[in-house]
Structures are given as C-alpha cells and as structure tokens.
Design a protein around this motif. Structure first.
Motif, PDB file in Angstrom:
ATOM      1  N   PHE A 159       2.252  -8.714  -8.281  1.00 24.55           N
ATOM      2  CA  PHE A 159       2.706  -7.942  -7.275  1.00 24.55           C
ATOM      3  C   PHE A 159       4.307  -7.299  -7.792  1.00 24.55           C
ATOM      4  CE2 PHE A 159       5.792  -7.532  -3.696  1.00 24.55           C
ATOM      5  CZ  PHE A 159       5.108  -6.585  -2.978  1.00 24.55           C
ATOM      6  N   LEU A 160       5.102  -8.283  -8.487  1.00 25.38           N
ATOM      7  CA  LEU A 160       6.171  -7.796  -8.702  1.00 25.38           C
ATOM      8  C   LEU A 160       6.142  -6.864  -9.790  1.00 25.38           C
ATOM      9  CD1 LEU A 160       8.105 -11.246  -8.794  1.00 25.38           C
ATOM     10  CD2 LEU A 160       8.351  -9.561  -7.313  1.00 25.38           C
ATOM     11  N   LEU A 161       5.395  -6.843 -11.036  1.00 25.52           N
ATOM     12  CA  LEU A 161       4.893  -6.089 -11.851  1.00 25.52           C
ATOM     13  C   LEU A 161       4.920  -4.623 -11.347  1.00 25.52           C
ATOM     14  CD1 LEU A 161       5.098  -5.367 -14.974  1.00 25.52           C
ATOM     15  CD2 LEU A 161       2.736  -5.886 -14.837  1.00 25.52           C
ATOM     16  N   THR A 162       3.881  -4.704 -10.363  1.00 24.30           N
ATOM     17  CA  THR A 162       3.446  -3.597  -9.867  1.00 24.30           C
ATOM     18  C   THR A 162       4.602  -2.723  -9.050  1.00 24.30           C
ATOM     19  OG1 THR A 162       1.259  -4.459  -9.607  1.00 24.30           O
ATOM     20  CG2 THR A 162       1.583  -2.396  -8.149  1.00 24.30           C
ATOM     21  N   TRP A 163       5.301  -3.653  -8.123  1.00 27.13           N
ATOM     22  CA  TRP A 163       6.598  -2.934  -7.732  1.00 27.13           C
ATOM     23  C   TRP A 163       7.626  -2.571  -8.639  1.00 27.13           C
ATOM     24  CZ3 TRP A 163      11.728  -5.058  -7.591  1.00 27.13           C
ATOM     25  CH2 TRP A 163      12.451  -4.547  -6.553  1.00 27.13           C
ATOM     26  N   PHE A 164       7.972  -3.145  -9.736  1.00 30.49           N
ATOM     27  CA  PHE A 164       9.062  -2.635 -10.523  1.00 30.49           C
ATOM     28  C   PHE A 164       8.511  -1.593 -11.239  1.00 30.49           C
ATOM     29  CE2 PHE A 164      10.659  -2.998 -14.710  1.00 30.49           C
ATOM     30  CZ  PHE A 164      12.106  -3.061 -14.419  1.00 30.49           C
ATOM     31  N   LEU A 165       7.412  -1.405 -11.505  1.00 31.58           N
ATOM     32  CA  LEU A 165       7.014  -0.113 -12.252  1.00 31.58           C
ATOM     33  C   LEU A 165       6.699   1.168 -11.158  1.00 31.58           C
ATOM     34  CD1 LEU A 165       4.432  -1.459 -14.864  1.00 31.58           C
ATOM     35  CD2 LEU A 165       6.942  -0.712 -15.069  1.00 31.58           C
ATOM     36  N   GLY A 166       7.026   0.843  -9.848  1.00 29.17           N
ATOM     37  CA  GLY A 166       6.766   1.820  -8.977  1.00 29.17           C
ATOM     38  C   GLY A 166       5.242   2.305  -8.588  1.00 29.17           C
ATOM     39  N   ASP A 167       4.456   1.439  -9.134  1.00 23.31           N
ATOM     40  CA  ASP A 167       3.005   1.976  -8.614  1.00 23.31           C
ATOM     41  C   ASP A 167       2.557   1.941  -7.285  1.00 23.31           C
ATOM     42  OD1 ASP A 167       2.885   2.159 -11.606  1.00 23.31           O
ATOM     43  OD2 ASP A 167       0.878   1.594 -11.465  1.00 23.31           O
ATOM     44  N   GLY A 184       4.366   2.414  -4.954  1.00 25.37           N
ATOM     45  CA  GLY A 184       4.657   3.608  -4.240  1.00 25.37           C
ATOM     46  C   GLY A 184       3.696   4.561  -4.347  1.00 25.37           C
ATOM     47  N   LYS A 185       3.267   4.974  -5.494  1.00 25.71           N
ATOM     48  CA  LYS A 185       2.427   5.865  -5.701  1.00 25.71           C
ATOM     49  C   LYS A 185       0.968   5.794  -5.172  1.00 25.71           C
ATOM     50  CE  LYS A 185       3.955   6.411 -10.650  1.00 25.71           C
ATOM     51  NZ  LYS A 185       3.620   6.326 -12.306  1.00 25.71           N
ATOM     52  N   ALA A 186       0.679   4.509  -4.991  1.00 25.25           N
ATOM     53  CA  ALA A 186      -0.669   3.889  -4.338  1.00 25.25           C
ATOM     54  C   ALA A 186      -0.644   4.311  -3.015  1.00 25.25           C
ATOM     55  CB  ALA A 186      -0.938   2.608  -4.432  1.00 25.25           C
ATOM     56  N   MET A 187       0.442   4.152  -2.040  1.00 18.77           N
ATOM     57  CA  MET A 187       0.726   4.195  -0.736  1.00 18.77           C
ATOM     58  C   MET A 187       0.819   5.763  -0.401  1.00 18.77           C
ATOM     59  SD  MET A 187       3.580   1.347   0.231  1.00 18.77           S
ATOM     60  CE  MET A 187       3.707   1.791   2.011  1.00 18.77           C
ATOM     61  N   ASP A 188       1.351   6.577  -1.399  1.00 17.43           N
ATOM     62  CA  ASP A 188       1.388   7.945  -1.146  1.00 17.43           C
ATOM     63  C   ASP A 188      -0.036   8.667  -1.574  1.00 17.43           C
ATOM     64  OD1 ASP A 188       3.887   7.648  -0.228  1.00 17.43           O
ATOM     65  OD2 ASP A 188       4.717   8.125  -2.384  1.00 17.43           O
ATOM     66  N   PHE A 189      -0.859   8.005  -1.957  1.00 18.67           N
ATOM     67  CA  PHE A 189      -2.457   8.594  -2.494  1.00 18.67           C
ATOM     68  C   PHE A 189      -2.897   9.352  -1.159  1.00 18.67           C
ATOM     69  CE2 PHE A 189      -6.812   7.997  -3.870  1.00 18.67           C
ATOM     70  CZ  PHE A 189      -6.722   8.976  -5.070  1.00 18.67           C
ATOM     71  N   PRO A 190      -3.403  10.619  -1.352  1.00 20.74           N
ATOM     72  CA  PRO A 190      -3.795  11.136  -0.052  1.00 20.74           C
ATOM     73  C   PRO A 190      -5.317  10.928   0.226  1.00 20.74           C
ATOM     74  CG  PRO A 190      -3.864  12.776  -2.083  1.00 20.74           C
ATOM     75  CD  PRO A 190      -3.178  11.399  -2.429  1.00 20.74           C
TER      76      PRO A 190
END
Length: 328
Positions: A211-219, A221-227
């Motif tokens: 989870f920390l790795l995913t959050w640190f790399l910004g992934d 946010g990218k996943a939450m904005d996925f349309p």
C-alpha cells in the motif's frame, strides 16, 4: 516372516496419489490461465493505469477470503506469534515481488512473448531445486527444459514488439517464481503452518508495504481517477482478477505440495499453450513473425514432452512395511 504390502493396497494408494498430483496440477494450470487472460484484459484492453493497485487488490482479497473462511470454521491455521515472521522468511518478500513484477510484465508484453519468456523460470527452478532441496532431475526432464529455453531464446531473437522494461520485469519474475516455488516446498515440509497459514501471512505481512509503495508512486491517485469504474464489464473483471489472485495462490501451493516445485513451474508454463494462441487475439499487442512463431512452438512442444515424462503412470515395486517387520 516379512509381511509385504499387497498389490491391491499399493495400487489403491498409488492411484489416489496420482489423482492428487494430476488434479492439483490441472487446477493450478486452469487458475493460472484464467488469471493471465483476465489480468491482460484489465491492464491492456481496458488500459487500467496501475498494475500495483491490481496486485494490492489481489492481496486484500486473499486476506479477506481466508479470514472469513477461518471465522466460519471452513478452514484453520495457527495464530500469529512473534516467531511467525522468522518461520516464513523469505516467502512474504518473494510473494509480493512475484505478484508485482508478474503483473508489470503482463502489462508490458504481448501474451505469446510473456508465455515464452516465463519458461526461463523453469531452468531457474531446476537449478534451485538441486541447490536447496538436493533434487536432481532426470535426463528426459533436462532435455525438455533445455528445449523450452532454446525455443524461448529463438522467439525473443525476433520479437518485433520488443519492450526492455517488460523483459526485465519477466526475468525478475522468473527468478522470484523459482525461489518462491522451492521455498514453499521447503516451508510446507518444515513449518507447522500449513498451506492456508502460508497464504494468509504472506499477504498480511506485505499488504502495508504494498500500500505504501502504491501510494508513494502515485498509483492510488491514478487508479481512483480511472474513468472506467462505472463500466460493469471492467468492474467485474477487476474484481475477478482480485479473487483469482487468491485462487492462484492456493492452487500454486496445492500443486507444489503434491508435486515438485519444478513441476508446478512447468505446469504454469504449460497452460501458456492456450495463452500463446489466445494472446494473438487478446490485448492486440502481438506482432507476428515466422521465426518468433517457430521459437514459441518449439517451447510449447517441449512443455508437452515434460508433461508426458512427469505425469505418465509408473509401476510401483512391492514394498516392505518397515513398522511390521517381525524380529527373527
């Protein structure tokens, strides 16, 4: 007088063990095939932006399913103690790395090349089994493994959709898969945690670092904005991928328990016979060439040879029951 194990008893025991070996291998092969195709669809066909978020979902699904099943009395495994991390090491690290790099390679490469390059894990597993477990493969097994590697090298030499990042991801995955298979076999034989405990604590210890790795790399946010979250087909396939991550982990450990780590690795590559040809239509990123196709097919036929050598029934000699030998 020395009692002998009867032919009927030997035949029954051998037959039951043979069914478990083959059944667990088929189960693992089907699970591995399904998750590979679903992952490719989510990551490539739908262009989901993060394989890290998908791996996080697979870990979380495993924790939830095993915890619910334990509370309902469907299965059991030991409680966590201060010695649990020491007993498991290095399995959690191998588990997380294998999942993350495997999904990264799935996203970056076409399925036919993914299937071909994954066969390098077979050679690595064979060498690790010899080093860690002291298991020496037979000559037919060695011939089939070297043929698979030769075919994969031939295919890679004319890969028109070459992707360096994908190649690196897959080779790291191969090394991690080999180490994971061998150490799972070792832990099943030496640690009193069982297959469910191995699965649960592997995911539990790695969920926070992932989870920390995913959050640190910004992934995240990218996943939450996925349309595409509002698309029922995508959502269904994403949830199926998460659930299949648990099923794959279970089938991997089950197959390793009843077979060798090398057999588990090769069954995983053997299912790629279907993946190889489906991949020419799923994902849309395979570029055909005759040399590449020829190399892939050599690797496929070598996988079939290994399957025949490994799973053909063998005659069992009459055995003496050591606990029933009478003193003269």
């Amino acid at each position: 007088m020395t009692p002998l194990l009867g032919d009927d008893d030997l035949s029954s025991n051998t037959g039951a063990l043979y069914l478990k070996k083959v059944g667990s291998a088929v189960f693992y092969g089907v699970a591995s095939l399904m998750i590979t195709v679903v992952n490719k669809s989510v990551l490539t066909s739908y262009h989901f932006p993060s394989f890290l978020v998908l791996s996080l979902g697979q870990m979380l699904a495993g924790i939830v399913v095993l915890n619910v099943a334990r509370r309902c009395g469907i299965l059991s495994f030991p409680d966590m103690t201060r010695d649990t991390p020491r007993k498991l090491f290095p399995l959690p690290l191998l588990y997380m790395g294998n999942m993350i790099f495997g999904l990264g390679g799935t996203q970056a490469l076409s399925l036919p090349m993914f299937a071909a390059l994954r066969r390098f894990s077979i050679l690595m597993t064979m060498l690790l089994e010899l080093k860690v477990l002291g298991v020496r493969p037979s000559i037919p097994v060695q011939v089939s493994v070297y043929a698979m590697i030769g075919g994969a090298l031939l295919a890679a030499s004319d890969d028109l959709s070459f992707n360096m990042e994908g190649y690196v991801f897959i080779m790291v995955t191969n090394a991690l898969s080999a180490a994971n298979g061998v150490y799972v076999k070792k832990k099943l034989e030496s640690v009193d945690m069982g297959k469910y405990g191995l699965m649960y604590y592997n995911s539990l210890y790695m969920i926070l670092p992932a989870f920390l790795l995913t959050w640190f790399l910004g992934d995240l946010g990218k996943a939450m904005d996925f349309p595409m979250w509002s698309d029922p087909m995508f959502t269904t396939q994403f949830l199926m991928s998460c659930l299949m991550g648990f099923v794959l982990s279970y089938s991997t450990i089950l197959c390793t328990q009843y077979n060798s780590a090398l057999t588990t690795t090769i069954v995983g590559c053997l299912k790629n016979i279907s993946v190889t040809y489906l991949g020419m239509f799923v994902g849309g990123d395979y570029v055909f060439s005759w040399l590449n196709c020829f190399g892939i097919n050599i690797s496929v036929f070598a996988s079939l040879l290994y399957t025949y050598v490994t799973f053909r029934p063998k005659d069992s000699p009459r055995k003496i029951l050591p606990d029933k030998i009478e003193a003269v």
